[in-house]
Structures are given as structure tokens and as C-alpha cells.
Design a protein around this motif. Structure first.
Motif, short mmCIF file in Angstrom:
data_model
loop_
_atom_site.label_atom_id
_atom_site.label_comp_id
_atom_site.label_asym_id
_atom_site.label_seq_id
_atom_site.Cartn_x
_atom_site.Cartn_y
_atom_site.Cartn_z
N UNK A 39 0.82 -1.22 0.00
CA UNK A 39 0.00 0.00 0.00
C UNK A 39 0.85 1.27 0.00
N UNK A 40 2.03 1.21 0.64
CA UNK A 40 2.89 2.39 0.70
C UNK A 40 4.01 2.25 -0.33
N UNK A 41 4.28 3.32 -1.05
CA UNK A 41 5.42 3.23 -1.97
C UNK A 41 6.58 4.03 -1.40
N UNK A 42 7.80 3.56 -1.69
CA UNK A 42 8.99 4.22 -1.16
C UNK A 42 9.20 5.56 -1.84
N UNK A 43 9.74 6.50 -1.09
CA UNK A 43 10.10 7.79 -1.67
C UNK A 43 11.54 7.65 -2.16
N UNK A 44 11.69 7.68 -3.47
CA UNK A 44 12.98 7.35 -4.07
C UNK A 44 13.84 8.59 -4.24
N UNK A 45 15.10 8.48 -3.85
CA UNK A 45 15.98 9.63 -4.04
C UNK A 45 16.90 9.38 -5.24
N UNK A 46 16.27 9.13 -6.37
CA UNK A 46 17.05 8.86 -7.57
C UNK A 46 16.62 9.81 -8.68
N UNK A 47 17.57 10.09 -9.57
CA UNK A 47 17.25 10.92 -10.73
C UNK A 47 18.08 10.47 -11.91
N UNK A 48 17.69 10.94 -13.09
CA UNK A 48 18.48 10.63 -14.28
C UNK A 48 19.48 11.76 -14.50
N UNK A 49 20.73 11.40 -14.67
CA UNK A 49 21.75 12.38 -14.98
C UNK A 49 21.44 12.97 -16.35
N UNK A 50 21.25 14.29 -16.43
CA UNK A 50 20.82 14.85 -17.71
C UNK A 50 21.83 14.67 -18.85
N UNK A 51 23.11 14.51 -18.54
CA UNK A 51 24.07 14.39 -19.64
C UNK A 51 24.24 12.95 -20.09
N UNK A 52 24.26 12.01 -19.13
CA UNK A 52 24.47 10.62 -19.53
C UNK A 52 23.17 9.84 -19.59
N UNK A 53 22.10 10.38 -19.01
CA UNK A 53 20.80 9.72 -18.91
C UNK A 53 20.85 8.47 -18.04
N UNK A 54 21.90 8.38 -17.21
CA UNK A 54 21.99 7.24 -16.29
C UNK A 54 21.35 7.61 -14.96
N UNK A 55 20.91 6.58 -14.25
CA UNK A 55 20.39 6.80 -12.91
C UNK A 55 21.52 7.26 -11.99
N UNK A 56 21.20 8.16 -11.11
CA UNK A 56 22.20 8.53 -10.09
C UNK A 56 21.46 8.95 -8.82
N UNK A 57 22.22 9.05 -7.72
CA UNK A 57 21.62 9.49 -6.46
C UNK A 57 21.37 10.98 -6.52
N UNK A 58 20.35 11.38 -5.78
CA UNK A 58 20.07 12.80 -5.75
C UNK A 58 21.09 13.53 -4.91
#
Lengths: 235, 695
Positions: A216-235
Motif C-alpha cells: 500500500x505504501x510506496x517508497x520515496x525514491x531519491x534517484x534521478x536521471x543524470x541529464x548528460x548521460x541519462x543514467x540513474x544517479x543518487x540525488x
């Protein structure tokens, strides 16, 4: 560097933990985003992560050519190799290519039946059975019939594979349910185990989880896509 | 006679091997009155089409060497650059593409977009060449130009817009309906030289109108004027042409023409399209680099006859008239009797005789201007050289791939030996991907090139044109070696043998780097190695690259970082630091987990869907990594990375596995680690050779 350590460092682990240890074989997940935000990059990121761990990946496209999809993988592999400081890149790259198959269909000819045939054929002729299937932009959710979505879920179970799909979210006027899932997608709720949303926030793209299996609860994710490489990275 | 540069078209005709390119070229030359009779490629009259002027090509029915020829149409001057249809000769294609401003992509109405069309298209994209398409062979059974246009969109991602629809297909193919003029055109007369314009037949009206809508829609994206005219209902032919032209030059529209060159249908209208839609030399931007002092600057060539001359030698040919050099003029004017300078060698040459070529016939001229393509006689240069009035200018270098296959050749007798040497020196000038080397162990002459067929063609030319009797060995793959992890080095070279000693110490790191080259980075500070010896160190490292310490093949993908060192006021010298660098390399490199690299080709096989299993089988048997499958109506294309060493003889295998119904293309992709058994074998052989050498 031992392989294990290598992928422990990947931001993908954070994503995986946030959705209860991953999508899981036999399940279907979907990533939603507006046009040009990075759906394909996100999916290829997932694929590369799986490939680097020795898993087999089938990438299905009805829009891009084999060449274009491959180039996209190459670019992201390069960025990921930098991010994770992978050693012995040429060999790793070779492993990636060995475990990946790109399947391209003429859009008009694509059908689940055809897909089932092709995968059966790959298994037979090349002993290739994927544990992760990427269906980028296929099916098209606004036009998808219920039985088709049911079919995708059935294939995921039969292949015992994780199936990741994607869908466009329109800029305006799209109605969403309480969790923020557009109704066009929400109507397939019972067949979708994980729903993730990529949100453009000015200069970066944030990853949000809208649905996580039956929790029922979803995790609050501290991830984003790096705008230059489009890879996932930590916020 | 000064010509208007806006009326020059430098175009190529690029196509799949059997789509009828040579026949089309022949027809173009006929209608533009450059020739007065027609032949077929594999002509019964034994004359052969004019563009295929090499004996070997005649025999095989394929065009190997590109020749430039010119013709005139509707007041325009068209230089036609014939591009070879076979992929093993991609350097020829690419060299031709470099000097083109536009191209006609010929496609077969029956077979459609085939794997080779895809390869050729990829090359054209690389050089940003605007295209018009010509769907040929509309008279053949199974012809379907609409499907081909669809494939252009689907497979090649062109914005293919039909400017014609066929007036009958297969045996009933009589001409086309022109969607710009909205008239039907029939081709009458023995050679289709009479164009008969008439009303569009009733049954085709509806389709013509629908397709014209699509055409107007696409064209209006490039012209507000046309958009307005459409709204106001006053569309003119000129407005459509202008808008289409803008879209074509910007490479956003590929107009599709159609017909049958063999049956003389549609070629004249294609020529109209060429002069009206493809760019003139001023509409294409070409860059060059100039060395001024110790700076190199990039600038855009002006196309103006008033500026200093810049010409690019894109093709050498040895023919009935002696040595010919084909030049494309990018700037300035070329006048008979004047002097030019070869930018690469600095040598001056006199323009003795200037000509325009029409396949193997020629026409003397006095001068030529920017934008034009001409031939010079008896000038010593290599293909790819730039000629100027004295400035040091080079055209942006063309993409020249490294050869990946080698073959040992031996002459049977002294006379043949002599002729062989002549042939090889000629070929290396003509073709930058063809190289000659001597094997140091066996003393054999090695020829190197881009593929089996590439070398085979040269072997045949050696035998036929140069009358040398030669035997050739088995083709061999050119391996490379590299390291996979970084290693620090600290090496001192010291010798004290009476007289002046030698001393040099180098400290730093060797590390793997992506790509095919070698990098040298100097990070020495505080003068621990005097500046004058830094280049000695680089020289020393470079000396080690030709034969790697691991298996004796060229080393690639290594960066040497020099960080520190020591010197001796008396005993340090250029020699000493070179030796120190060599020693450091020898010491460190083997610890960097060296690997053997082999050339890997991108192989695309296309065939009927029912052979998918067989095709995949042939690739998997050859250590292929299947990259992807593309499924289309009745057809399947499989892309795979296959080591070149496993591709020898593939054509035969594929043919027998698919009853000759599948075809393939192959391009060099990259160097990749070779399997362990290959490395072990090469390592063993190299160790034996070194052991033998030491005694």
C-alpha cells in the motif's frame, strides 16, 4: 574489482530495493514519462544492469532500427562504465552483446502471437531465453485492448521473465487516479506489478514509484536521471 | 566559356548491385546525347555499358571503379560520378560520396530496399548527401513502387514522397503519372525518346489526387508561400518544385521517381528532378583545414572562382590516355599551363592538359572553375591529395578504415616480379585501403585490404592488366594486441662501456584507452627529464607499437603517461631516453594483462522469413554474436557481429543454405578480444619465433 562489488555500487540497487527487491520474474512493469524525458534510457539502464550481471535481455522495438537501439546501448554502456569504473571494458562489452538480442518489427506486423513465435524461435535456434524483456513503446497503451495486456502478462509468466514496458504521458488533460497513474494505464492495473514515473524537474529528471506490487505504501525514491548521460544517479 | 555555378550538379548514382544502375547511367548518357547507341551491362554485343570501362568489370557485370563523366540537361551541367555497387569496395563509394553534392538512390521495384541499400544509405548519411530515389524495373513482374516507397520510410527512415505514380506496372508499364504537372506521360519511339503528355486516365485519377495531397502536404512544410497558395487554390508547378527542392536539399524529403531504365521509361523525368531538386555546389558546405604558422584553422570553402584555387584529387586512373587524376574544384579556377602545388608533398605540378571525361573518351578544355569536376594528365599524386596555389590546405580527412585482411603474393618469374611491383605501387596510390608490406620472417610480399573480395579483384587486375603471373596464399586476418589494465613503470637505462655512457630514467604509467590509437601524455614537472628528451621518450614508446611484446602484432589502445624521471648531465641523450622508454614498455606492458584483438565485422543477412533458422545457423556456426532481428513482411534481416577470420568463404555457405535467396553485406565494425584458443596459439608462435631469433 569483483563483479559483486561492481553492481553493489549501482544506483539501480536502490531502485531495486525500493520496489521490493525488483520486479520479479513473471511480472510486468511500466515506466511512464512525457515525450523525450528518458523512458528508453531508463529501460536500457535496467537492461544493461541485468546484462552486466550475466542475465539475458531481449529488447523489442517497433520504432527504431536495430542499429539505432544498439547505438543507444553503446552510449549508455560507456557512461555506465565510467560511472561504475568498470575494468576490462572490451570484454564486458562483448558479454553484454552476447547476452542481448534486439528484435525489431515493422509496426504494422507486430502482434503478441508473432512475438511469441519469435521468442520460441530464438530459444530453439540460438538457445536464447531472456530473463528480462524490454518492450519499449510496445504496446501502445491508449489503443491497447484488455486481452492484449493480459497476453503480455501471460507471456511474462510463460517466459519466467521480467517484462518492462513504457508509455507516454501527455502534457495536459490526462486524468489520473489517486496514485497519480493515468487512467489509460490504470485500467490495466491488475497486470502491472510496478509503475514508475519519470518527472522532468527543470534540469534533471526524478524517478518516482507510483505502484510497488501489492504494497500500500510506496517508497520515496531519491534517484534521478543524470541529464548528460541519462543514467540513474543518487540525488 | 564561364559557366553558371548554379547550373552545375555533381551527382552520384548509388544502388544495390542488381538494381540496374549501370543501365540507368547508360540511358542518362543517351538521352543527354553523350552517347549515340545503347548497350546493356552484360550486353550481347560485347561492348558493354560505357561507364564500366574495365575489362574485369565487364566480365563480372559489376562496376568497380568510379569514373566521372558529364552530360548536359535542360541547360544544366551534370557531372555523374559512378559509384561501385559492391560493398567490399566501400572506400570507393565513400571517396565518391565525398565529392558529390547529391545522389540518385536507385532501388529495384521488385526487391525493394535490400541490405546493401541500407549500407549505401548509411554511408550517404555520413556525408550528408541529399537524395532523390528512382524506383527502377517497374516493368518486371512483381514490381511494386508503392511498397518500395513504404520501405524507404520504414527501413531507411526517409521522408519518401512520391512525385509520380506508375502508369501500369509489369508488362503493362508504359510511363508515369506526374503528380506535379498532374499529367500522364508515355514514352514512345524506339528508345523512349518521345514524351507524350496526356490526361490522367480515369481509373488513376483518384489515386493521383490522393498522392498529390500527400506531396503538397510534405512540400508545404518547407514553403509558406506554397501553404498560402494551397489555401487560396492557386498552386503552381514552380511553387511545388521550389518547396520540394528546399526539403530535398535540407535532406528532409526524399522525392521518389520511378520507371524502367531498361524499357526506357521515366529517365528523362528523373533528369528533370535531378536538375530541379538536387543542390548546386554552392548549397553544400565543404570544409578544409589550413596550416598557418603552427596553427591549424578550419574554414568553409567559398565555391567562388575568384578565390585561391583548392582542388581535391578523389580518383586516380591508369587508362588508355596514361595516368589520369580526377579533381573536384572547391574554389578558384584551374587554367591550362598554370602551376599547382600538392599540399601534402609540397611538390609543384604544371597543369599540362585539362580534360572533361566521358567514361573512357575525353574532351580537352582550357579552364575549369569552382564546383566542377575535371581530369588532369600525368600528375604524380596519391588519391586524397589536395592541390592549391601554394597554401597548405587539406580537405577534412576522409574516413579511411584500416585494412583487416592480408594475403601473401609471389611472382612466378623475374618479369612478373617487375610487373607486380608496378601494379602494387599503382594500387596503393589509387586506393588508400590497399596496402603493401613485406613479411619480415618469410620475406613474402603481403597485400592488405578490406576483405576477401577486395583483394581478389586486385589479384585479377595484377594478372590481367599487368600481365604478372602470381600465386596467392590464404587470406589472413590482421590481429592487434592491447592491454586491459593500468600498470606503473619505473625504468632506468644505464650503460657504462668506456667512452661516454648512457643514462635515462622514466617513471609513469601505461594504461588502456579506448580506440585504435596510441596516446602520449607528458606530465613531467620540474625538469626531471629535460624538455628536449620528452620527444625521445615518446619516440621510444612508439617504436614498441609496431610489434607488441605479447604476440608480435601491432599494439593499439594504449596511453603512456610520463610523470617523472632522472637524467645525467653528460650521459643522457636522445638515444638513452628512447631506450629507457622502450625498456619501460617492455617491462610494464606484459603485466597489463595483454589481450589479442581480432577484427570483427558487422554482417547483415537478409532473406525470406522461411530461411530465418538457416541464416541464424550459419552465423552462429561462425562465432557470430547475433545483435538483432528485423522482421518484415515475408523478409527477415539478421544483424550479427562475426569475427572476420570466420567469414572467409561465407558467400558460398550462405548461398547453399538458403538456395541462393539470401544475401549479405559486411562492414568492419571494431577490434574485439579474440577467444582464448586463438590467443594461446598466437602467444606460442610468437614465443617460438622470438626464441629462434635469439640464436
Amino acid at each position: 574489482m569483483p563483479q559483486k562489488e561492481l553492481w553493489e555500487r549501482s544506483p539501480l540497487r536502490v531502485f531495486e530495493r525500493a520496489v521490493g527487491g525488483g520486479l520479479g520474474p513473471g511480472h510486468v512493469g511500466i515506466v511512464l514519462a512525457r515525450a523525450g524525458v528518458g523512458k528508453t534510457a531508463f529501460l536500457i539502464g535496467l537492461a544493461l544492469d541485468a546484462l552486466l550481471r550475466g542475465r539475458k535481455v531481449l529488447h523489442i522495438s517497433t520504432q527504431e532500427s536495430v542499429e539505432t537501439v544498439r547505438r543507444f546501448y553503446d552510449q549508455l554502456f560507456k557512461a555506465m562504465a565510467e560511472q561504475l569504473q568498470i575494468e576490462d571494458r572490451a570484454q564486458r562489452h562483448l558479454d553484454v552483446e552476447r547476452n542481448r538480442h534486439i528484435l525489431v518489427y515493422n509496426r504494422k506486423l507486430f502482434s503478441l502471437e508473432k512475438l511469441e513465435q519469435s521468442v520460441g524461435f530464438l530459444n530453439q535456434a540460438a538457445h536464447f531465453s531472456p530473463s528480462l524483456v524490454i518492450m519499449d513503446g510496445t504496446p501502445r497503451f491508449e489503443q491497447t485492448e484488455t486481452w492484449e495486456m493480459e497476453g503480455v502478462a501471460r507471456l511474462a509468466r510463460e517466459w519466467e521473465a521480467e517484462v518492462w514496458t513504457s508509455s507516454l504521458v501527455h502534457r495536459e488533460g490526462q486524468q489520473c487516479d489517486g496514485r497519480g497513474i493515468p487512467l489509460a494505464v490504470a485500467r490495466f492495473d491488475r497486470w502491472l506489478a510496478v509503475v514508475a514515473l519519470l518527472e522532468s524537474r527543470g534540469d534533471h529528471v526524478r524517478v518516482r514509484i507510483l505502484k510497488d506490487h501489492d504494497r500500500p505504501e510506496v517508497a520515496d525514491l531519491r534517484l534521478e536521471l543524470d541529464p548528460s548521460t541519462l543514467l540513474l544517479r543518487w540525488q | 566559356m564561364p559557366r553558371d555555378i548554379h547550373k552545375i550538379r555533381n551527382i552520384g548514382i548509388s544502388a544495390h548491385i542488381d538494381s540496374g544502375k549501370t543501365t540507368l547511367t547508360e540511358r542518362i548518357l543517351y538521352y543527354t546525347k553523350r552517347i549515340h547507341a545503347m548497350h546493356e551491362v552484360r550486353g550481347k554485343d560485347g561492348v558493354g555499358a560505357v561507364m564500366d570501362h574495365m575489362e574485369l568489370e565487364r566480365e563480372r557485370g559489376i562496376t568497380i571503379q568510379s569514373a566521372a563523366t558529364y552530360c548536359e540537361w535542360d541547360g544544366h551541367h551534370i557531372n555523374l560520378i559512378d559509384t561501385p555497387g559492391h560493398v567490399d569496395f566501400t572506400i570507393e563509394v565513400e571517396r565518391a560520396l565525398r565529392v558529390l553534392d547529391g545522389a540518385v538512390l536507385v532501388l529495384c521495384a521488385v526487391a525493394g530496399v535490400q541490405s546493401q541499400s541500407i549500407t549505401v544509405d548509411r554511408q550517404m548519411r555520413r556525408y550528408n548527401v541529399p537524395r532523390v530515389a528512382f524506383v527502377n524495373k517497374c516493368d518486371r513482374s512483381g514490381a511494386n513502387p508503392m511498397r518500395v516507397a513504404e520501405q524507404l520510410r520504414e527501413k531507411l527512415k526517409h521522408n519518401a514522397i512520391m512525385v509520380q505514380i506508375p502508369l501500369g506496372l509489369e508488362a503493362a508499364h508504359e510511363g508515369v503519372v506526374d503528380l506535379i504537372r498532374m499529367r500522364a506521360c508515355r514514352f514512345r519511339g524506339e528508345h523512349g525518346e518521345q514524351l507524350v503528355w496526356e490526361e490522367i486516365p480515369g481509373p488513376l485519377r483518384h489515386e493521383a489526387e490522393a498522392r498529390r495531397e500527400v506531396l503538397l502536404d510534405a512540400a508545404s512544410m518547407h514553403s509558406d508561400e506554397l501553404t498560402e497558395a494551397i489555401l487560396e487554390g492557386r498552386v503552381t508547378e514552380e511553387l511545388i518544385w521550389a518547396a520540394l527542392r528546399r526539403g530535398t536539399v535540407a535532406r528532409e524529403i526524399t522525392p521518389v521517381f520511378m520507371g524502367s531504365a531498361y524499357k526506357n521509361r521515366g529517365v528523362q523525368l528523373l533528369l528533370d528532378g535531378v536538375v530541379r531538386l538536387l543542390p548546386d555546389p554552392t548549397e553544400v558546405q565543404n570544409e578544409a583545414r589550413e596550416v598557418r604558422g603552427d596553427q591549424e584553422i578550419t574554414f568553409v570553402l567559398s565555391n567562388s572562382p575568384a578565390d585561391p584555387v583548392v582542388a581535391h584529387a578523389f580518383k586516380l586512373e591508369d587508362g588508355a590516355y596514361g595516368q589520369l587524376t580526377y579533381l573536384r574544384l572547391y574554389q578558384g579556377r584551374l587554367v591550362k599551363g598554370e602551376t599547382l602545388q600538392n599540399s601534402r608533398t609540397g611538390k609543384k605540378v604544371k597543369v599540362g592538359r585539362l580534360a572533361r571525361m566521358h567514361a573512357s573518351q575525353m574532351e580537352d578544355i582550357i579552364e575549369a572553375e569552382a564546383g566542377d569536376i575535371v581530369a588532369l594528365f600525368g600528375i604524380d599524386c596519391a588519391s586524397g591529395d589536395t592541390f592549391t596555389g601554394g597554401q597548405r590546405i587539406a580537405l577534412t580527412s576522409m574516413h579511411v578504415p584500416e585494412p583487416v585482411v592480408s594475403l601473401a603474393v609471389q611472382a612466378a618469374d623475374a618479369k612478373s616480379e617487375n610487373n607486380l611491383a608496378k601494379a602494387l605501387s599503382r594500387f596503393t596510390k589509387e586506393d588508400p585501403t590497399f596496402r603493401v608490406e613485406t613479411d619480415l620472417e618469410t620475406n613474402d610480399t603481403l597485400i592488405k585490404g578490406m576483405g576477401e573480395l577486395h583483394l581478389e579483384v586486385y589479384l585479377e587486375r595484377i594478372r590481367r592488366e599487368f600481365h604478372a603471373q602470381v600465386t596467392a596464399g590464404q587470406p589472413k586476418v590482421a590481429y592487434r594486441e592491447s592491454m586491459t589494465r593500468a600498470v606503473d613503470f619505473d625504468y632506468t637505462h644505464k650503460k657504462q662501456t668506456g667512452g661516454s655512457g648512457q643514462y635515462g630514467r622514466v617513471v609513469g604509467r601505461l594504461e588502456p584507452v579506448e580506440g585504435e590509437g596510441f596516446e602520449f601524455v607528458n606530465k613531467v614537472i620540474g625538469g626531471t627529464i629535460p624538455t628536449e628528451f620528452i620527444s625521445s621518450c615518446e619516440k621510444g614508446f612508439r617504436a614498441m607499437l609496431q610489434r607488441g611484446p605479447y604476440v608480435g602484432f601491432p599494439v593499439q589502445g594504449v596511453r603512456a603517461i610520463l610523470e617523472d624521471g632522472a637524467f645525467h648531465a653528460v650521459d643522457s641523450s636522445d638515444m638513452a631516453f628512447q631506450a629507457a622508454a622502450r625498456g619501460a614498455f617492455r617491462q610494464a606492458y606484459p603485466q597489463g594483462r595483454p589481450v589479442v584483438l581480432e577484427p570483427v565485422m558487422l554482417v547483415s543477412v537478409e532473406g525470406p522469413s522461411e530461411f530465418q533458422g538457416e541464416i541464424m545457423g550459419t552465423l552462429l556456426q561462425r562465432r557470430g554474436i547475433i545483435v538483432g532481428t528485423t522482421e518484415d513482411e515475408g523478409f527477415v534481416r539478421i544483424d550479427a557481429d562475426v569475427p572476420l577470420s570466420d567469414m572467409f568463404g561465407y558467400a558460398t555457405v550462405l548461398r547453399s543454405a538458403t538456395q541462393g535467396k539470401a544475401e549479405f553485406t559486411m562492414e568492419f565494425a571494431r577490434y574485439a578480444p579474440a577467444p582464448a584458443d586463438v590467443s594461446a596459439e598466437l602467444e606460442k608462435r610468437w614465443a617460438e619465433r622470438r626464441a629462434a631469433g635469439e640464436h
